[in-house]
Design a protein around this motif. Structure first.
Motif, PDB file in Angstrom:
ATOM      1  N   ALA A 102       0.811  -1.216   0.000  1.00 48.19           N
ATOM      2  CA  ALA A 102       0.000   0.000   0.000  1.00 48.19           C
ATOM      3  C   ALA A 102       0.844   1.266   0.000  1.00 48.19           C
ATOM      4  O   ALA A 102       0.370   2.336   0.384  1.00 48.19           O
ATOM      5  CB  ALA A 102      -0.928   0.003   1.216  1.00 48.19           C
ATOM      6  N   VAL A 103       2.082   1.167  -0.453  1.00 49.38           N
ATOM      7  CA  VAL A 103       2.924   2.359  -0.559  1.00 49.38           C
ATOM      8  C   VAL A 103       3.973   2.122  -1.635  1.00 49.38           C
ATOM      9  O   VAL A 103       4.407   0.997  -1.878  1.00 49.38           O
ATOM     10  CB  VAL A 103       3.597   2.696   0.783  1.00 49.38           C
ATOM     11  N   ARG A 104       4.332   3.180  -2.303  1.00 48.87           N
ATOM     12  CA  ARG A 104       5.425   3.201  -3.284  1.00 48.87           C
ATOM     13  C   ARG A 104       5.828   4.664  -3.426  1.00 48.87           C
ATOM     14  O   ARG A 104       5.196   5.541  -2.850  1.00 48.87           O
ATOM     15  CB  ARG A 104       4.987   2.590  -4.623  1.00 48.87           C
ATOM     16  N   ALA A 105       6.859   4.946  -4.193  1.00 50.90           N
ATOM     17  CA  ALA A 105       7.345   6.320  -4.263  1.00 50.90           C
ATOM     18  C   ALA A 105       6.377   7.252  -4.984  1.00 50.90           C
ATOM     19  O   ALA A 105       6.511   8.467  -4.892  1.00 50.90           O
ATOM     20  CB  ALA A 105       8.711   6.368  -4.938  1.00 50.90           C
ATOM     21  N   THR A 106       5.390   6.704  -5.688  1.00 55.43           N
ATOM     22  CA  THR A 106       4.369   7.541  -6.325  1.00 55.43           C
ATOM     23  C   THR A 106       3.092   7.625  -5.500  1.00 55.43           C
ATOM     24  O   THR A 106       2.196   8.403  -5.837  1.00 55.43           O
ATOM     25  CB  THR A 106       4.003   6.994  -7.721  1.00 55.43           C
ATOM     26  N   PHE A 107       2.988   6.844  -4.429  1.00 52.11           N
ATOM     27  CA  PHE A 107       1.745   6.777  -3.658  1.00 52.11           C
ATOM     28  C   PHE A 107       1.479   8.111  -2.963  1.00 52.11           C
ATOM     29  O   PHE A 107       2.368   8.698  -2.354  1.00 52.11           O
ATOM     30  CB  PHE A 107       1.810   5.659  -2.622  1.00 52.11           C
TER      31      PHE A 107
END
Length: 456
Positions: free
Chosen positions: A415-420
């Motif tokens: 539920a997280v990434r560098a674009t989130f």
């Protein structure tokens, strides 16, 4: 490297089904742990008007899964259509949900189990190709992320709950001293957002070019020790550091320190963390501060908060290749060595604990530990298209919301990434929110960098 839709969008449907099933199981294991940890009284209680009863979150998780995976993807008849309205987040405020005729804990557990059985059947029958909602397993990925987001919300409810500790987790790895407090991010064009991440949500799309002047950004989030210096210097009593809106809020709420902090008679700061009362650790990122507190500290320190575009460039941009990565460390999905995620630890890790998670520019702990406030409002990207429903992002654009980036120790890797992109009201403190500072670069700064690199 494990083949997943994130690392290989062209993996086979069988590989994708196995990956999705494992993520669904992981999210349900976490939901079960968070709800089984307390008794029935705590499940049905409202621990704060800012939060739903835990039993509402549990059944809401099942309701959303039923709507998208059982009814839409699976084409089945509704299991319990009479409860749809009870678990529609737009029909009832969090403060009012305690008054609803909700499912009992036993009924909620039975309901989510029945939904999961049928959702797994839908997974087996879906081609996972073609139709946009099902292509590359998007609907399943959306539901995995939804459940994990509510798990983090339930974890925040645990922090608000009174009583003895019920959650346990090992301590995070030790920290280390970083070589620099801030790094210079060069001027130029970089890519923000994504058009290729299979499970990216609508507000992360589409990818677009952003041109930014050079700026400095902290190599790590502001720590408790650094924040104590602001408190002790009278930061909460000096309106010079606060915006007019922030000062009004600070005064009205009587804010004197981050939420859950108290000072003893000897002047030492303590905090309550999931039922444990402990000394505030100086080397951990400060957590449970609102946007106004973060902005006031930054002004006091002679800096500012980064914009959302600056945060993402610091997290993704690789000056050696000119491309934007999926994560600060590269394109590989988060592993334990990269970041403090997934409720693996019940606290932020000390600064410097994850050197392998650093960005190419040397910025650390951008993913995990604490959500980081950015000085940007909540707006769509150019070319935004709501999908698969307006109520996820579009209806929230505008207003007073501020963006948060990077995830926290309570955020699952799925539920997280560098674009989130996350967002909340600037007064919120119950979330696992912290910040890092930035500042404008001068012409001399950029000239010095060019000289150091041997550039003309």
């Amino acid at each position: 490297m494990t083949i997943t839709p994130e690392t290989d969008p062209f993996c086979t449907p069988e590989q994708l089904r196995g990956h999705v099933a494992a993520l669904l199981d992981r999210s349900r294991t976490r939901s079960t742990g968070l709800t089984d940890a307390v008794d029935e009284g705590d499940l049905v209680a409202q621990h704060s008007p800012l939060m739903s009863p835990l039993v509402w979150d549990l059944a809401h998780i099942g309701s959303q899964e039923e709507l998208w995976l059982v009814r839409d993807v699976g084409g089945r008849e509704p299991l319990r259509p009479e409860i749809d309205g009870l678990y529609d987040a737009f029909q009832h405020s969090r403060a009012s949900r305690i008054e609803l005729p909700l499912l009992t804990p036993a009924e909620a557990r039975q309901y989510v189990a029945e939904v999961r059985e049928k959702a797994l059947d839908a997974l087996e029958r879906s081609p996972l190709r073609g139709r946009r909602l099902e292509h590359e397993g998007f609907a399943f990925g959306m539901i995995v992320q939804h459940e994990q987001q509510h798990d983090e919300t339930m974890l925040a409810t645990h922090q608000l709950r009174a009583g003895a500790p019920v959650l346990q987790a090992p301590e995070p790895p030790p920290g280390r001293r970083l070589a620099a407090r801030e790094v210079l991010v060069p001027a130029g064009v970089s890519i923000q957002g994504t058009s290729t991440e299979p499970w990216a949500l609508d507000n992360e799309r589409p990818a677009h070019a952003v041109s930014l002047p050079a700026f400095w950004i902290d190599t790590h989030p502001v720590t408790n020790g650094e924040y104590v210096a602001f408190v002790e210097a009278g930061g909460y009593t000096d309106p010079r550091w606060w915006s007019a809106e922030g000062w009004r809020h600070r005064t009205a709420e009587g804010l004197v320190a981050p939420r859950f902090w108290e000072r003893d008679s000897a002047g030492e700061w303590w905090r309550r963390r999931f039922g444990v009362v402990e000394r505030v650790p100086a080397d951990e990122p400060v957590v449970h501060v609102c946007f106004h507190e973060a902005a006031a500290y930054a002004r006091w320190a002679g800096k500012r908060l980064p914009t959302e575009a600056e945060w993402e460039k610091a997290a993704r941009f690789d000056p050696a290749t000119g491309r934007s990565r999926r994560y600060p460390w590269g394109d590989e999905s988060p592993a334990e060595r990269h970041a403090n995620l997934g409720q693996r630890h019940l606290r932020p890790a000390p600064v410097g604990a994850y050197p392998e998670g650093a960005s190419p520019l040397g910025v650390e702990q951008l993913i995990g530990d604490v959500w980081e406030w950015c000085d940007s409002g909540w707006h769509p990207y150019p070319g935004f298209e709501a999908f698969p429903y307006r109520e996820y992002s579009e209806v929230f654009f505008g207003g007073d919301y501020k963006v948060l980036r990077g995830g926290s120790f309570g955020t699952d890797p799925s539920a997280v990434r560098a674009t989130f992109r996350n967002w909340d009201h600037p007064v919120r403190r119950q979330i696992f929110s912290g910040f890092r500072c930035a500042r404008d670069a001068s012409p001399a700064d950029t000239a010095d960098r060019a000289d150091a690199a041997g550039l003309p």
